[in-house]
Write a protein that holds these residues in place. Structure first.
Motif, short mmCIF file in Angstrom:
data_model
loop_
_atom_site.label_atom_id
_atom_site.label_comp_id
_atom_site.label_asym_id
_atom_site.label_seq_id
_atom_site.Cartn_x
_atom_site.Cartn_y
_atom_site.Cartn_z
N PRO A 108 0.82 -1.22 0.00
CA PRO A 108 0.00 0.00 0.00
C PRO A 108 0.85 1.26 0.00
N GLY A 109 0.35 2.29 -0.65
CA GLY A 109 1.07 3.56 -0.71
C GLY A 109 0.14 4.66 -1.17
N GLY A 110 0.74 5.76 -1.61
CA GLY A 110 -0.03 6.91 -2.05
C GLY A 110 0.20 7.21 -3.51
N VAL A 111 0.34 8.50 -3.84
CA VAL A 111 0.47 8.88 -5.25
C VAL A 111 1.78 8.40 -5.86
N GLY A 112 2.84 8.35 -5.07
CA GLY A 112 4.11 7.87 -5.60
C GLY A 112 4.02 6.41 -6.02
N GLU A 117 -11.81 10.10 -6.76
CA GLU A 117 -12.14 9.21 -5.65
C GLU A 117 -10.90 8.53 -5.09
N LEU A 118 -10.00 8.12 -5.99
CA LEU A 118 -8.78 7.45 -5.55
C LEU A 118 -7.91 8.40 -4.72
N LEU A 119 -7.73 9.62 -5.22
CA LEU A 119 -6.92 10.59 -4.49
C LEU A 119 -7.56 10.97 -3.16
N ALA A 120 -8.90 11.09 -3.14
CA ALA A 120 -9.60 11.42 -1.89
C ALA A 120 -9.38 10.31 -0.85
N SER A 121 -9.35 9.06 -1.30
CA SER A 121 -9.11 7.97 -0.36
C SER A 121 -7.68 8.02 0.18
N LYS A 172 1.01 12.28 3.21
CA LYS A 172 2.12 12.83 3.99
C LYS A 172 2.22 12.04 5.29
N LEU A 173 3.42 12.06 5.89
CA LEU A 173 3.57 11.43 7.19
C LEU A 173 2.71 12.13 8.22
N PRO A 174 2.07 11.37 9.14
CA PRO A 174 1.28 12.01 10.19
C PRO A 174 2.16 12.77 11.16
N GLY A 175 1.56 13.71 11.87
CA GLY A 175 2.31 14.45 12.87
C GLY A 175 2.60 15.87 12.47
N GLY A 176 2.61 16.16 11.17
CA GLY A 176 2.85 17.52 10.69
C GLY A 176 1.53 18.25 10.52
N SER A 177 1.54 19.31 9.72
CA SER A 177 0.32 20.04 9.46
C SER A 177 -0.60 19.21 8.58
N ALA A 178 -1.90 19.51 8.61
CA ALA A 178 -2.89 18.77 7.82
C ALA A 178 -2.56 18.89 6.33
N TYR A 179 -2.81 17.81 5.59
CA TYR A 179 -2.49 17.80 4.18
C TYR A 179 -3.38 18.76 3.40
N HIS A 191 -7.81 10.66 2.87
CA HIS A 191 -8.56 10.18 4.03
C HIS A 191 -7.75 9.18 4.84
N GLU A 192 -6.97 8.35 4.16
CA GLU A 192 -6.19 7.31 4.84
C GLU A 192 -4.79 7.77 5.22
N ASN A 193 -4.52 9.09 5.12
CA ASN A 193 -3.23 9.69 5.51
C ASN A 193 -2.06 9.10 4.72
N ARG A 194 -2.28 8.87 3.42
CA ARG A 194 -1.22 8.30 2.58
C ARG A 194 -0.45 9.36 1.81
#
Length: 457
Positions: free
Chosen positions: A258-262, A430-434, A442-449, A437-440
């Motif tokens: 699993p991952g994000g846009v990269g 829809e894919l990007l929104a997911s 940016k790393l959590p802990g920083g400012s909101a994406y 939503h799933e924090n994929r």
């Protein structure tokens, strides 16, 4: 100088012994081009290895007074570091693995600048010329090892993943390591670190002597995905396109976590190549996998691929959920098919020459607002061309998320606009929104994406 900074002198690792005076000047004199700044940014990322964070601009701002000077001395080369991250040192001495990675950065940047870019024997505008340049860079990094059966598994996946997903990547790496398979990743944290970590334990149990943990990065992304501590071979390719080609030329099979846009960019790049008619009979095992919690993620990825590229694209990969042992077994079986195919076709085990990669997948794409808006995303295109344009769209989002130049463009000119055929745009949105939503993203802990894109249908 901040409290967590160190200033010192050190000698590079054995892979880097001598440079010409001209090369040293290019590395240290900003007036001679962008190589000095490139080295500074990549070196800082390596010295930050092991630390959490994916904001390249924040890292550069925190260590704004960091300097690196390459010096010629009577024993060869010496590096002078000013205000380097203190986490790279123990009792005032640099950690040996980081010293090696730092040396690899200098080796790769100077080799491309001196021996490939602008060299009359290297045509970086032709497909074959680009492939030869990738080969030369990998050979110079001593990553092409002949007389060894196919065993290199590329592991793709996000740096921002859940704990369950990270633990799963470790177990998959462990199962592959028990089968004496080696690991290549994008060298960062998350799904790029987990398989390497699992494989180290398995390799130790199997007493594997020639274990390999290869990390392939590029200057635009390395600060956002600093090399993880397990990487034993770092290769810095000059751009994302050559990085992606290095993965598929050097690796023998691919596991996608699993991952994000990269990760989506990597999947579309790979499928765009494998769907070319010339590659129809080239074996290249591709497995998408994750824990039970990630089943919905892969269902959505699969739906998007089928909608945009057609059902035929799904024939080039297998989805395995929550079964690391099966992942490793299926990959080992796939690599045996690769071995037999390369013997039959007299292709090298260490570099996938027979895989055809079209020029549109190789020419660097610089994501400006104009280029992003002009991308043609139309199901009427040949499948591999549509995949290439979708790959570029995801590449632009990656740039807007984490690359300094992309982040600057978003601040100055607003959001990237991506437009195309309505059904694909709805599915993409829809894919990007997911992912968000799933924090994929940016790393959590920083400012909101904050999205760097706008979908227009």
């Amino acid at each position: 100088m901040s409290a967590d900074s160190v200033s010192t002198r050190l000698y590079p690792a054995g892979m880097l012994n001598t440079l010409s005076r001209h090369e040293v000047e290019r590395l240290t004199d900003a007036s001679r081009g962008d190589l000095a700044d490139l080295l500074r940014r990549c070196a800082l990322a390596v010295l930050n290895s092991g630390n959490q964070g994916d904001d390249a601009e924040a890292l550069l701002a925190r260590y704004s007074d960091f300097k690196l000077e390459v010096q010629q001395v009577n024993r060869g080369l010496r590096l002078e570091l000013d205000n380097a991250p203190g986490s790279a040192f123990v009792d005032g001495r640099i950690i040996e693995g980081i010293r090696e990675l730092l040396s690899a950065v200098i080796r790769d940047l100077i080799y491309f600048d001196s021996e490939i870019r602008g060299h009359p024997h290297h045509d970086l505008t032709s497909s074959s010329g680009i492939t030869n340049a990738v080969f030369e860079l990998l050979r110079n990094a001593q990553s092409l090892i002949p007389q060894v059966d196919p065993s290199l598994v590329v592991c793709w996946g996000g740096h921002s993943i859940s704990r369950e997903e990270y633990d799963y990547t470790k177990v998959c790496g462990y199962e592959m390591g028990l089968r004496r398979l080696n690991i290549i990743t994008g060298c960062g944290p998350g799904a790029m670190k987990g398989p390497m970590k699992g494989a180290t334990i398995a390799h130790a149990k199997q007493r594997v002597g020639s274990r390999r943990y290869i990390g392939i990065s590029e200057p635009g992304i390395i600060a956002a995905e600093s090399p993880n501590p397990i990487v034993s071979e770092l290769i810095v390719m000059p751009d994302i396109e050559k990085r992606l080609e290095a993965f598929v030329r050097l690796g023998h099979g691919i596991v996608v976590f699993p991952g994000g846009v990269g990760t989506a960019e990597e999947i579309l790049y790979l499928l765009g190549i494998l769907l070319h008619p010339s590659n129809a009979n080239v074996p290249f095992p591709v497995i998408m996998t994750g824990p039970r919690e990630s089943a919905a993620y892969f269902e959505q990825i699969d739906r998007f691929i089928r909608l945009s590229l057609g059902d035929a694209a799904s024939d080039r990969y297998e989805i395995i959920i929550s079964d690391p042992d099966k992942v490793a077994r299926r990959m080992a079986e796939g690599l045996e098919q690769v071995r037999r195919f390369r013997i039959e076709n007299n292709d090298a085990f260490y570099f996938n020459w027979l895989l055809r990669i079209e020029r549109e997948f190789q020419i660097p794409f610089e994501p400006t607002h104009e280029r992003m808006a002009a991308l043609r995303i139309d199901p009427g295109l040949p499948t591999h061309e549509l995949a290439a344009n979708l790959r570029r769209a995801f590449s632009g989002i990656v740039a807007g998320n984490v690359k300094p130049d992309g982040m600057r463009r978003i601040r100055e000119y607003g959001l990237f606009e991506i437009q195309g055929e309505r059904d694909i745009m709805v599915a993409l949105d829809e894919l990007l929104a997911s992912f968000v939503h799933e924090n994929r993203m940016k790393l959590p802990g920083g400012s909101a994406y904050k999205p760097c894109y706008r979908i227009v249908s």
